[in-house]
Design an enzyme around this catalytic site. Sequence first.
Site, short mmCIF file in Angstrom:
data_model
loop_
_atom_site.label_atom_id
_atom_site.label_comp_id
_atom_site.label_asym_id
_atom_site.label_seq_id
_atom_site.Cartn_x
_atom_site.Cartn_y
_atom_site.Cartn_z
N TYR A 145 0.78 -1.14 0.09
CA TYR A 145 -0.07 -0.09 0.03
C TYR A 145 0.98 1.31 -0.05
CZ TYR A 145 -3.23 -3.56 1.43
OH TYR A 145 -3.95 -4.60 1.50
N ASP A 222 23.14 -1.35 23.97
CA ASP A 222 22.77 0.07 24.73
C ASP A 222 23.97 0.13 26.04
OD1 ASP A 222 21.52 -2.70 25.50
OD2 ASP A 222 20.21 -1.78 26.79
N ASP A 246 27.81 0.79 13.05
CA ASP A 246 27.81 2.30 12.34
C ASP A 246 27.56 3.28 13.36
OD1 ASP A 246 28.05 3.93 10.31
OD2 ASP A 246 25.74 4.20 10.21
N ASP A 250 30.27 6.19 15.37
CA ASP A 250 30.14 7.62 15.56
C ASP A 250 30.52 8.08 16.82
OD1 ASP A 250 29.41 7.71 12.88
OD2 ASP A 250 27.58 9.06 13.14
N1 GGG Z 1 32.79 8.59 3.85
C1 GGG Z 1 31.76 8.20 3.16
C2 GGG Z 1 30.20 8.47 3.28
O1 GGG Z 1 29.88 9.58 2.80
N2 GGG Z 1 29.86 8.01 4.56
C3 GGG Z 1 28.72 8.47 4.91
C4 GGG Z 1 27.62 7.60 5.42
O2 GGG Z 1 26.13 7.88 5.40
N3 GGG Z 1 27.88 6.44 5.50
C5 GGG Z 1 27.07 5.25 5.84
C6 GGG Z 1 27.72 4.04 6.24
O3 GGG Z 1 28.84 3.86 6.35
O4 GGG Z 1 27.03 2.86 6.40
#
Ligand code: GGG
Length: 354
Positions: A145, A222, A246, A250
Amino acid sequence: MKTYTIAVIAGDGVGQEVVPQARRVLERVAQKHKIAFAFQDFDWGAEHYFRWGRMMPAGAIDLLQSCDAILLGAVGHPDIPDHLTLNGLLLPIRRAFDQFANVRPAYLYPGVRSPLARPKGGEIDFVVVRENTEGEYAQVGGFVYHQQPEEVAIQTSVFTRRGVERIVRFAFELAVTRNKKKRVTSITKSNAQGFSMVLWDRTFRDVAAQFPDVETESLLVDAAAMNFVRRPESFDVVVGSNLFCDILSDLSAAIIGSMGLAASANLDPLRRFPSMFEPVHGSAPDIAGKGVVNPLATILSAAMMLDHLQIGDAAREIEAAVAAVLAGGKVRTPDLGGSSSTEAVAAAVLEKLA
Ligand code: GGG
Protein backbone atom coordinates in the site's frame (compact mmCIF):
# COMPACT_ATOMS: atom_id res chain seq x y z
CA MET A 1 59.31 0.93 -9.48
CA LYS A 2 56.00 -0.60 -8.40
CA THR A 3 52.89 1.35 -9.44
CA TYR A 4 49.63 1.00 -7.53
CA THR A 5 46.42 1.87 -9.36
CA ILE A 6 44.07 3.76 -7.06
CA ALA A 7 40.47 4.47 -8.06
CA VAL A 8 39.49 7.83 -6.60
CA ILE A 9 35.86 8.74 -5.93
CA ALA A 10 35.92 12.12 -4.22
CA GLY A 11 32.11 12.15 -4.26
CA ASP A 12 30.02 14.88 -2.69
CA GLY A 13 30.37 17.90 -0.43
CA VAL A 14 33.54 17.89 1.65
CA GLY A 15 34.67 14.72 -0.14
CA GLN A 16 35.87 17.07 -2.91
CA GLU A 17 38.06 18.90 -0.37
CA VAL A 18 39.55 16.08 1.69
CA VAL A 19 40.47 13.64 -1.08
CA PRO A 20 42.89 15.99 -2.91
CA GLN A 21 44.73 16.54 0.40
CA ALA A 22 45.07 12.80 0.99
CA ARG A 23 46.42 12.49 -2.55
CA ARG A 24 49.09 15.10 -1.83
CA VAL A 25 50.19 13.06 1.17
CA LEU A 26 50.21 9.82 -0.84
CA GLU A 27 52.29 11.46 -3.56
CA ARG A 28 54.80 12.64 -0.98
CA VAL A 29 55.28 9.19 0.58
CA ALA A 30 55.45 7.63 -2.88
CA GLN A 31 58.50 9.76 -3.75
CA LYS A 32 60.18 8.75 -0.55
CA HIS A 33 59.44 5.03 -0.88
CA LYS A 34 60.19 4.82 -4.61
CA ILE A 35 56.73 3.65 -5.49
CA ALA A 36 54.11 5.32 -7.70
CA PHE A 37 50.38 5.78 -7.57
CA ALA A 38 48.34 5.90 -10.77
CA PHE A 39 45.18 7.69 -9.68
CA GLN A 40 42.03 7.11 -11.75
CA ASP A 41 39.33 9.68 -11.01
CA PHE A 42 35.67 8.78 -11.17
CA ASP A 43 33.28 11.75 -10.97
CA TRP A 44 30.44 9.76 -9.44
CA GLY A 45 28.03 10.97 -6.78
CA ALA A 46 25.27 13.57 -6.57
CA GLU A 47 26.23 15.53 -9.72
CA HIS A 48 26.23 12.28 -11.68
CA TYR A 49 22.79 11.55 -10.20
CA PHE A 50 21.39 14.94 -11.25
CA ARG A 51 22.65 14.38 -14.78
CA TRP A 52 22.01 10.68 -15.32
CA GLY A 53 19.56 9.64 -12.58
CA ARG A 54 22.04 7.35 -10.87
CA MET A 55 24.98 7.83 -8.52
CA MET A 56 27.37 5.82 -10.70
CA PRO A 57 27.11 4.24 -14.14
CA ALA A 58 25.85 0.72 -14.76
CA GLY A 59 29.36 -0.58 -15.47
CA ALA A 60 30.94 1.07 -12.42
CA ILE A 61 31.91 -2.14 -10.64
CA ASP A 62 33.70 -3.44 -13.76
CA LEU A 63 35.64 -0.17 -13.98
CA LEU A 64 36.81 -0.48 -10.36
CA GLN A 65 37.56 -4.18 -10.50
CA SER A 66 41.12 -3.97 -11.80
CA CYS A 67 42.40 -1.29 -9.42
CA ASP A 68 44.52 -2.08 -6.36
CA ALA A 69 42.35 -0.03 -3.98
CA ILE A 70 39.63 2.59 -3.90
CA LEU A 71 39.87 5.93 -2.10
CA LEU A 72 36.46 7.42 -1.38
CA GLY A 73 35.55 10.85 -0.01
CA ALA A 74 31.88 11.18 0.88
CA VAL A 75 28.42 10.63 -0.50
CA GLY A 76 25.25 12.56 0.23
CA HIS A 77 23.45 15.68 -0.97
CA PRO A 78 20.66 17.69 0.71
CA ASP A 79 18.51 17.41 -2.46
CA ILE A 80 18.71 13.61 -2.74
CA PRO A 81 17.19 11.26 -0.15
CA ASP A 82 20.03 9.61 1.80
CA HIS A 83 18.88 6.06 1.04
CA LEU A 84 19.35 6.76 -2.68
CA THR A 85 22.90 8.06 -2.32
CA LEU A 86 23.96 5.29 0.05
CA ASN A 87 22.31 2.49 -1.93
CA GLY A 88 23.43 4.03 -5.21
CA LEU A 89 27.16 4.10 -4.54
CA LEU A 90 28.63 3.09 -1.20
CA LEU A 91 26.72 -0.10 -0.43
CA PRO A 92 26.89 -1.65 -3.95
CA ILE A 93 30.70 -1.27 -3.91
CA ARG A 94 31.00 -2.82 -0.43
CA ARG A 95 28.84 -5.75 -1.52
CA ALA A 96 30.21 -6.30 -5.04
CA PHE A 97 33.75 -6.56 -3.71
CA ASP A 98 32.71 -8.54 -0.63
CA GLN A 99 34.34 -5.94 1.64
CA PHE A 100 32.94 -7.70 4.67
CA ALA A 101 35.16 -6.11 7.31
CA ASN A 102 34.68 -2.43 8.03
CA VAL A 103 37.53 -1.42 10.33
CA ARG A 104 37.18 1.83 12.26
CA PRO A 105 40.02 2.65 14.67
CA ALA A 106 39.33 4.88 17.69
CA TYR A 107 42.59 6.35 18.95
CA LEU A 108 42.81 9.44 21.14
CA TYR A 109 45.87 11.27 19.84
CA PRO A 110 48.05 13.07 22.40
CA GLY A 111 47.24 16.76 22.13
CA VAL A 112 43.57 16.17 21.27
CA ARG A 113 40.93 16.78 23.94
CA SER A 114 38.28 14.13 24.35
CA PRO A 115 34.86 15.47 25.41
CA LEU A 116 35.18 12.94 28.25
CA ALA A 117 36.94 14.37 31.29
CA ARG A 118 39.23 11.48 32.16
CA PRO A 119 41.11 9.94 29.23
CA LYS A 120 44.44 11.42 28.13
CA GLY A 121 46.15 10.99 24.78
CA GLY A 122 46.83 7.34 24.00
CA GLU A 123 44.45 6.07 26.67
CA ILE A 124 41.64 5.40 24.21
CA ASP A 125 42.90 2.89 21.68
CA PHE A 126 40.43 0.43 20.25
CA VAL A 127 39.02 -0.66 16.91
CA VAL A 128 35.39 -1.10 15.94
CA VAL A 129 34.96 -3.97 13.47
CA ARG A 130 31.67 -3.64 11.68
CA GLU A 131 30.10 -6.42 9.63
CA ASN A 132 29.76 -4.73 6.25
CA THR A 133 27.76 -6.79 3.78
CA GLU A 134 24.61 -8.12 5.45
CA GLY A 135 22.71 -7.66 8.74
CA GLU A 136 20.42 -4.65 8.93
CA TYR A 137 21.86 -3.25 5.67
CA ALA A 138 20.76 -6.23 3.57
CA GLN A 139 18.06 -4.20 1.78
CA VAL A 140 15.51 -6.99 1.92
CA GLY A 141 11.95 -5.76 2.27
CA GLY A 142 9.34 -3.66 0.60
CA PHE A 143 6.29 -1.49 0.87
CA VAL A 144 2.67 -2.62 0.76
CA TYR A 145 0.00 0.00 0.00
CA HIS A 146 2.83 2.32 -0.99
CA GLN A 147 2.14 5.92 0.07
CA GLN A 148 -1.43 5.07 1.14
CA PRO A 149 -2.72 5.77 4.64
CA GLU A 150 -2.56 2.02 5.43
CA GLU A 151 1.01 1.75 4.19
CA VAL A 152 3.20 -1.08 5.53
CA ALA A 153 7.01 -1.18 5.34
CA ILE A 154 8.93 -4.37 5.96
CA GLN A 155 12.72 -4.34 6.37
CA THR A 156 14.36 -7.66 7.08
CA SER A 157 17.80 -8.15 8.59
CA VAL A 158 19.85 -10.98 7.17
CA PHE A 159 22.34 -12.79 9.39
CA THR A 160 24.11 -15.83 7.99
CA ARG A 161 26.34 -18.11 10.03
CA ARG A 162 29.03 -17.69 7.35
CA GLY A 163 28.72 -13.89 7.53
CA VAL A 164 28.85 -13.75 11.32
CA GLU A 165 31.62 -16.30 11.62
CA ARG A 166 33.97 -14.56 9.20
CA ILE A 167 33.63 -11.14 10.79
CA VAL A 168 34.01 -12.52 14.32
CA ARG A 169 37.09 -14.49 13.23
CA PHE A 170 38.50 -11.33 11.63
CA ALA A 171 38.02 -9.52 14.96
CA PHE A 172 39.86 -12.22 16.91
CA GLU A 173 42.71 -12.29 14.41
CA LEU A 174 42.95 -8.51 14.67
CA ALA A 175 43.12 -8.71 18.47
CA VAL A 176 46.00 -11.17 18.13
CA THR A 177 47.94 -9.05 15.61
CA ARG A 178 47.30 -5.78 17.49
CA ASN A 179 48.86 -7.53 20.48
CA LYS A 180 47.48 -4.99 22.96
CA LYS A 181 44.81 -6.01 25.46
CA LYS A 182 43.91 -9.12 23.39
CA ARG A 183 40.26 -8.60 24.17
CA VAL A 184 37.27 -8.91 21.84
CA THR A 185 33.93 -7.40 22.79
CA SER A 186 30.88 -8.72 20.94
CA ILE A 187 27.89 -6.41 20.54
CA THR A 188 24.33 -7.72 20.16
CA LYS A 189 20.79 -7.12 21.33
CA SER A 190 20.00 -10.78 21.82
CA ASN A 191 17.62 -10.16 24.70
CA ALA A 192 15.23 -8.49 22.24
CA GLN A 193 16.21 -10.05 18.92
CA GLY A 194 15.88 -13.72 19.68
CA PHE A 195 16.91 -15.18 16.33
CA SER A 196 19.59 -13.21 14.50
CA MET A 197 21.42 -12.04 17.59
CA VAL A 198 21.18 -15.44 19.26
CA LEU A 199 22.86 -16.91 16.17
CA TRP A 200 25.50 -14.17 16.57
CA ASP A 201 26.08 -15.05 20.25
CA ARG A 202 26.41 -18.76 19.50
CA THR A 203 28.79 -18.15 16.62
CA PHE A 204 30.84 -15.76 18.74
CA ARG A 205 31.23 -18.42 21.43
CA ASP A 206 32.27 -21.05 18.85
CA VAL A 207 34.93 -18.82 17.30
CA ALA A 208 36.13 -17.58 20.72
CA ALA A 209 36.84 -21.17 21.74
CA GLN A 210 39.48 -21.28 19.00
CA PHE A 211 41.31 -18.26 20.50
CA PRO A 212 41.90 -19.28 24.14
CA ASP A 213 44.46 -16.48 24.66
CA VAL A 214 41.99 -13.75 23.79
CA GLU A 215 39.71 -12.44 26.52
CA THR A 216 36.06 -11.99 25.57
CA GLU A 217 33.16 -9.85 26.62
CA SER A 218 29.57 -9.72 25.30
CA LEU A 219 27.57 -6.52 25.66
CA LEU A 220 24.12 -5.46 24.60
CA VAL A 221 24.43 -2.49 22.30
CA ASP A 222 22.86 -0.10 24.82
CA ALA A 223 25.35 -1.15 27.50
CA ALA A 224 28.17 -0.83 24.97
CA ALA A 225 27.15 2.77 24.23
CA MET A 226 27.20 3.52 27.94
CA ASN A 227 30.57 1.84 28.43
CA PHE A 228 32.19 3.66 25.49
CA VAL A 229 31.61 6.74 27.65
CA ARG A 230 32.22 5.22 31.12
CA ARG A 231 35.27 3.06 30.41
CA PRO A 232 36.58 3.62 26.85
CA GLU A 233 40.08 2.57 27.98
CA SER A 234 38.89 -1.01 28.52
CA PHE A 235 38.15 -1.79 24.86
CA ASP A 236 40.51 -3.37 22.36
CA VAL A 237 38.55 -4.88 19.45
CA VAL A 238 34.78 -4.41 19.32
CA VAL A 239 32.79 -6.48 16.82
CA GLY A 240 29.16 -6.13 15.87
CA SER A 241 26.56 -5.91 13.17
CA ASN A 242 26.40 -3.44 10.30
CA LEU A 243 23.97 -1.03 11.96
CA PHE A 244 25.08 -1.34 15.57
CA CYS A 245 28.72 -0.69 14.74
CA ASP A 246 27.85 2.15 12.36
CA ILE A 247 26.18 3.87 15.30
CA LEU A 248 28.83 2.91 17.85
CA SER A 249 31.64 4.11 15.58
CA ASP A 250 30.12 7.60 15.47
CA LEU A 251 30.25 7.54 19.26
CA SER A 252 33.84 6.30 19.22
CA ALA A 253 34.70 9.13 16.79
CA ALA A 254 33.18 11.62 19.21
CA ILE A 255 35.14 10.38 22.22
CA ILE A 256 38.45 10.60 20.35
CA GLY A 257 37.76 14.27 19.81
CA SER A 258 36.21 14.59 16.36
CA MET A 259 34.54 12.85 13.48
CA GLY A 260 37.27 14.55 11.49
CA LEU A 261 39.80 12.07 12.91
CA ALA A 262 37.81 8.89 12.23
CA ALA A 263 39.33 6.79 9.45
CA SER A 264 37.96 3.58 8.02
CA ALA A 265 38.73 0.65 5.77
CA ASN A 266 36.23 -1.55 3.94
CA LEU A 267 38.30 -4.68 3.55
CA ASP A 268 38.08 -7.80 1.52
CA PRO A 269 40.50 -9.59 3.85
CA LEU A 270 40.83 -12.41 1.29
CA ARG A 271 42.22 -9.92 -1.27
CA ARG A 272 40.09 -11.20 -4.13
CA PHE A 273 38.81 -7.69 -4.88
CA PRO A 274 39.88 -4.09 -4.29
CA SER A 275 39.27 -2.78 -0.79
CA MET A 276 37.92 0.73 -0.18
CA PHE A 277 39.17 3.41 2.20
CA GLU A 278 37.09 6.38 3.34
CA PRO A 279 36.68 8.78 6.23
CA VAL A 280 33.79 7.79 8.49
CA HIS A 281 32.22 11.23 8.05
CA GLY A 282 29.77 12.07 5.30
CA SER A 283 29.51 14.97 2.88
CA ALA A 284 28.86 17.59 5.62
CA PRO A 285 26.90 20.05 3.44
CA ASP A 286 26.90 22.60 6.30
CA ILE A 287 30.64 23.21 5.94
CA ALA A 288 31.24 22.05 2.35
CA GLY A 289 33.06 24.58 0.17
CA LYS A 290 34.33 26.62 3.11
CA GLY A 291 37.81 25.07 3.18
CA VAL A 292 37.59 24.16 6.86
CA VAL A 293 36.85 20.44 6.85
CA ASN A 294 39.38 18.33 8.72
CA PRO A 295 41.37 16.31 6.14
CA LEU A 296 42.99 14.02 8.74
CA ALA A 297 40.31 11.29 8.69
CA THR A 298 40.91 10.87 4.95
CA ILE A 299 44.69 11.10 5.31
CA LEU A 300 44.55 8.40 8.02
CA SER A 301 42.27 6.31 5.77
CA ALA A 302 44.92 6.61 3.05
CA ALA A 303 47.44 5.30 5.61
CA MET A 304 45.13 2.32 6.21
CA MET A 305 45.14 1.79 2.45
CA LEU A 306 48.94 1.66 2.45
CA ASP A 307 48.84 -0.92 5.22
CA HIS A 308 46.48 -3.03 3.15
CA LEU A 309 48.79 -2.64 0.13
CA GLN A 310 51.57 -3.88 2.42
CA ILE A 311 53.50 -0.62 2.41
CA GLY A 312 53.38 -0.47 6.19
CA ASP A 313 56.49 1.76 6.59
CA ALA A 314 54.81 4.51 4.59
CA ALA A 315 51.60 4.09 6.60
CA ARG A 316 53.53 4.46 9.89
CA GLU A 317 55.19 7.64 8.56
CA ILE A 318 51.82 9.21 7.75
CA GLU A 319 50.44 8.27 11.18
CA ALA A 320 53.52 9.72 12.86
CA ALA A 321 53.21 12.95 10.84
CA VAL A 322 49.53 13.28 11.79
CA ALA A 323 50.39 12.56 15.44
CA ALA A 324 53.11 15.25 15.37
CA VAL A 325 50.75 17.86 13.90
CA LEU A 326 48.10 17.06 16.53
CA ALA A 327 50.62 17.02 19.38
CA GLY A 328 51.93 20.41 18.20
CA GLY A 329 48.47 21.82 18.84
CA LYS A 330 48.91 24.83 16.55
CA VAL A 331 47.51 23.78 13.20
CA ARG A 332 44.01 22.38 13.51
CA THR A 333 40.63 22.80 11.88
CA PRO A 334 37.58 24.23 13.72
CA ASP A 335 36.20 20.78 14.69
CA LEU A 336 39.26 20.48 16.96
CA GLY A 337 38.92 24.02 18.28
CA GLY A 338 41.35 25.63 15.82
CA SER A 339 40.97 28.04 12.92
CA SER A 340 43.28 26.48 10.33
CA SER A 341 42.10 25.60 6.86
CA THR A 342 41.90 22.12 5.35
CA GLU A 343 44.84 23.02 3.13
CA ALA A 344 46.95 24.28 6.05
CA VAL A 345 46.44 21.07 8.05
CA ALA A 346 47.47 18.93 5.08
CA ALA A 347 50.47 21.23 4.50
CA ALA A 348 51.51 20.71 8.13
CA VAL A 349 51.36 16.93 7.64
CA LEU A 350 53.46 17.26 4.47
CA GLU A 351 55.99 19.36 6.35
CA LYS A 352 56.32 16.68 9.05
CA LEU A 353 56.75 14.05 6.34
CA ALA A 354 59.57 16.05 4.81
N1 GGG B 1 32.71 8.67 3.82
C1 GGG B 1 31.66 8.08 3.11
C2 GGG B 1 30.34 8.63 3.53
O1 GGG B 1 29.88 9.58 2.94
N2 GGG B 1 29.76 8.07 4.57
C3 GGG B 1 28.54 8.55 5.10
C4 GGG B 1 27.52 7.53 5.37
O2 GGG B 1 26.36 7.87 5.38
N3 GGG B 1 27.89 6.30 5.63
C5 GGG B 1 26.97 5.31 5.97
C6 GGG B 1 27.63 4.00 6.23
O3 GGG B 1 28.85 3.90 6.30
O4 GGG B 1 26.90 3.04 6.42
